[in-house]
Design an enzyme around this catalytic site. Structure first.
Site, PDB file in Angstrom:
ATOM      1  N   ILE A  32       0.820  -1.221   0.000  1.00 48.41           N
ATOM      2  CA  ILE A  32       0.000   0.000   0.000  1.00 48.41           C
ATOM      3  C   ILE A  32       0.853   1.270   0.000  1.00 48.41           C
ATOM      4  O   ILE A  32       0.315   2.374  -0.089  1.00 48.41           O
ATOM      5  CB  ILE A  32      -1.008   0.033   1.173  1.00 48.41           C
ATOM      6  CG1 ILE A  32      -0.295   0.028   2.516  1.00 48.41           C
ATOM      7  CG2 ILE A  32      -1.996  -1.125   1.043  1.00 48.41           C
ATOM      8  CD1 ILE A  32      -1.210   0.333   3.700  1.00 48.41           C
ATOM      9  N   HIS A 100       9.247 -10.521   4.913  1.00 46.87           N
ATOM     10  CA  HIS A 100       8.602 -10.291   3.628  1.00 46.87           C
ATOM     11  C   HIS A 100       9.636  -9.951   2.561  1.00 46.87           C
ATOM     12  O   HIS A 100      10.681  -9.383   2.839  1.00 46.87           O
ATOM     13  CB  HIS A 100       7.520  -9.213   3.697  1.00 46.87           C
ATOM     14  CG  HIS A 100       7.968  -7.898   4.259  1.00 46.87           C
ATOM     15  ND1 HIS A 100       8.226  -7.695   5.596  1.00 46.87           N
ATOM     16  CD2 HIS A 100       8.159  -6.703   3.657  1.00 46.87           C
ATOM     17  CE1 HIS A 100       8.566  -6.430   5.797  1.00 46.87           C
ATOM     18  NE2 HIS A 100       8.549  -5.809   4.635  1.00 46.87           N
TER      19      HIS A 100
END
Length: 144
Positions: A32, A100
């Site tokens: 995002i 991640h």
């Protein structure tokens, strides 16, 4: 899963996220705060804080899925390159403490690509320091 982890919440469906792909052990979703059009994250479903504690099999699964997605970024989005990036620790820009991998499509068109290098490629480092660092890492690797 960790109760207070943003990415665990996305995996569980408790936090909104634009899902891209899912395997038995990985979950991929759009970032995002993208550095480029198509910037996404691939995470292990099993919570690991960072590179230091992710089990080898989860790391391998994330790497394989990151490669698969990165390969398709060229055709799907017209990417002209792709960066795979992992940030381990606050000093390395990690802000969510669930391992991640960033899959970041790259474009010559800077309206689609807002990333800039934090260092200057092509500038040689100090040869003696480089050799000293190589020697200290070889020693650390040999010790354990």
């Amino acid at each position: 899963m960790s109760q207070d982890c943003l990415f665990c919440g996305i995996i569980a469906g408790d936090v909104p996220g634009a899902k891209v792909a899912e395997t038995e052990t990985t979950f991929a979703f759009m970032d995002i705060q993208p550095g480029s059009d198509g910037h996404l994250l691939v995470v292990p479903k099993r919570h690991s804080t960072d590179l230091r504690d992710i089990p080898p099999e989860d790391l391998a699964d994330v790497a394989i899925e990151s490669k698969r997605i990165a390969t398709h970024a060229f055709e799907a989005w017209g990417a002209e390159g792709v960066n795979l990036l992992n940030c381990c620790g606050e000093a390395a820009w990690q802000s969510v403490f669930h391992f991640h991998m960033h899959v970041i499509p790259r474009y010559r068109d800077k309206s689609r690509d807002r990333l800039r290098l934090p260092f200057e490629p092509g500038v040689r480092g100090d040869a003696a320091l480089i050799e000293d660092l190589a020697a200290s890492m070889r020693s650390a690797l040999d010790a354990g």
